[in-house]
Design a protein around this motif. Sequence first.
Motif, PDB file in Angstrom:
ATOM      1  N   SER A   2       0.511   3.678  -4.437  1.00 32.24           N
ATOM      2  CA  SER A   2       1.745   4.249  -3.907  1.00 32.24           C
ATOM      3  C   SER A   2       1.493   5.037  -2.619  1.00 32.24           C
ATOM      4  O   SER A   2       2.410   5.273  -1.857  1.00 32.24           O
ATOM      5  N   SER A   3       0.253   5.439  -2.371  1.00 29.79           N
ATOM      6  CA  SER A   3      -0.024   6.180  -1.149  1.00 29.79           C
ATOM      7  C   SER A   3      -0.030   5.289   0.088  1.00 29.79           C
ATOM      8  O   SER A   3       0.136   5.768   1.191  1.00 29.79           O
ATOM      9  N   ILE A   4      -0.204   3.975  -0.077  1.00 34.31           N
ATOM     10  CA  ILE A   4      -0.214   3.058   1.062  1.00 34.31           C
ATOM     11  C   ILE A   4       1.129   2.374   1.212  1.00 34.31           C
ATOM     12  O   ILE A   4       1.720   2.374   2.277  1.00 34.31           O
ATOM     13  N   GLY A   5       1.650   1.777   0.145  1.00 39.00           N
ATOM     14  CA  GLY A   5       2.940   1.094   0.218  1.00 39.00           C
ATOM     15  C   GLY A   5       2.859  -0.183   1.020  1.00 39.00           C
ATOM     16  O   GLY A   5       1.880  -0.901   0.963  1.00 39.00           O
ATOM     17  N   LEU A  24       3.144  -6.717   4.664  1.00 41.55           N
ATOM     18  CA  LEU A  24       2.482  -6.967   3.381  1.00 41.55           C
ATOM     19  C   LEU A  24       3.063  -5.990   2.372  1.00 41.55           C
ATOM     20  O   LEU A  24       2.914  -4.778   2.517  1.00 41.55           O
ATOM     21  N   GLN A  25       3.719  -6.526   1.345  1.00 43.64           N
ATOM     22  CA  GLN A  25       4.385  -5.677   0.355  1.00 43.64           C
ATOM     23  C   GLN A  25       3.390  -5.235  -0.710  1.00 43.64           C
ATOM     24  O   GLN A  25       2.607  -6.029  -1.217  1.00 43.64           O
ATOM     25  N   GLU A  26       3.439  -3.956  -1.041  1.00 42.82           N
ATOM     26  CA  GLU A  26       2.566  -3.339  -2.042  1.00 42.82           C
ATOM     27  C   GLU A  26       1.103  -3.660  -1.755  1.00 42.82           C
ATOM     28  O   GLU A  26       0.335  -4.064  -2.624  1.00 42.82           O
ATOM     29  N   LYS A  54       1.311  -8.152  -2.736  1.00 44.24           N
ATOM     30  CA  LYS A  54       2.174  -8.858  -3.679  1.00 44.24           C
ATOM     31  C   LYS A  54       2.976  -9.958  -2.997  1.00 44.24           C
ATOM     32  O   LYS A  54       3.155 -11.038  -3.531  1.00 44.24           O
ATOM     33  N   SER A  55       3.481  -9.687  -1.798  1.00 44.02           N
ATOM     34  CA  SER A  55       4.349 -10.626  -1.094  1.00 44.02           C
ATOM     35  C   SER A  55       4.198 -10.399   0.403  1.00 44.02           C
ATOM     36  O   SER A  55       3.688  -9.363   0.824  1.00 44.02           O
ATOM     37  N   VAL A  56       4.656 -11.371   1.209  1.00 44.63           N
ATOM     38  CA  VAL A  56       4.520 -11.265   2.656  1.00 44.63           C
ATOM     39  C   VAL A  56       5.796 -11.735   3.348  1.00 44.63           C
ATOM     40  O   VAL A  56       6.509 -12.594   2.833  1.00 44.63           O
ATOM     41  N   LYS A  57       6.076 -11.122   4.502  1.00 43.54           N
ATOM     42  CA  LYS A  57       7.175 -11.548   5.375  1.00 43.54           C
ATOM     43  C   LYS A  57       6.601 -11.600   6.783  1.00 43.54           C
ATOM     44  O   LYS A  57       5.833 -10.716   7.179  1.00 43.54           O
ATOM     45  N   ILE A  79      12.972  -8.786  -5.882  1.00 42.35           N
ATOM     46  CA  ILE A  79      12.580  -7.509  -6.474  1.00 42.35           C
ATOM     47  C   ILE A  79      13.802  -6.666  -6.795  1.00 42.35           C
ATOM     48  O   ILE A  79      13.866  -6.024  -7.836  1.00 42.35           O
ATOM     49  N   VAL A  80      14.798  -6.698  -5.925  1.00 41.77           N
ATOM     50  CA  VAL A  80      15.998  -5.892  -6.107  1.00 41.77           C
ATOM     51  C   VAL A  80      16.857  -6.425  -7.247  1.00 41.77           C
ATOM     52  O   VAL A  80      17.406  -5.670  -8.031  1.00 41.77           O
ATOM     53  N   GLN A  81      16.959  -7.737  -7.359  1.00 45.92           N
ATOM     54  CA  GLN A  81      17.804  -8.344  -8.389  1.00 45.92           C
ATOM     55  C   GLN A  81      17.129  -8.219  -9.759  1.00 45.92           C
ATOM     56  O   GLN A  81      15.944  -8.442  -9.894  1.00 45.92           O
ATOM     57  N   LYS A  82      17.924  -7.860 -10.730  1.00 42.34           N
ATOM     58  CA  LYS A  82      17.409  -7.759 -12.108  1.00 42.34           C
ATOM     59  C   LYS A  82      18.054  -8.866 -12.938  1.00 42.34           C
ATOM     60  O   LYS A  82      19.233  -9.140 -12.793  1.00 42.34           O
ATOM     61  N   PRO A  83      17.253  -9.502 -13.797  1.00 41.72           N
ATOM     62  CA  PRO A  83      17.790 -10.604 -14.606  1.00 41.72           C
ATOM     63  C   PRO A  83      18.857 -10.157 -15.591  1.00 41.72           C
ATOM     64  O   PRO A  83      18.991  -9.065 -15.969  1.00 41.72           O
TER      65      PRO A  83
END
Length: 83
Positions: A2-5, A24-26, A54-57, A79-83
């Motif tokens: 969490s310190s890098i994000g 670069l996510q997480e 975890k993921s890339v854009k 990530i935002v959408q919940k099932p």
Amino acid sequence: MSSIGDVQIQQLDSDGKVLEIWWLQEAFPAEINFGKLDYSSADFVEIGITWAYKSVKVQMEVKGAEEKFTYFMNWLAHIVQKP
């Protein structure tokens, strides 16, 4: 972690103009190589970092006749959408 994000990396051309932007996510450093640390020299030291994430854009900037575009534009949607 969490310190890098999220980490942003920009690729520049020889004039300093941005060619690509990577998010670069997480992200967290999986490996760090400090190269040759020689305190008796005034030479630059190259530090290499291998990132895990975890993921890339990726956003490609305008270059020549190419238009600006983004790979994985909705990378946060899953990530935002919940099932």
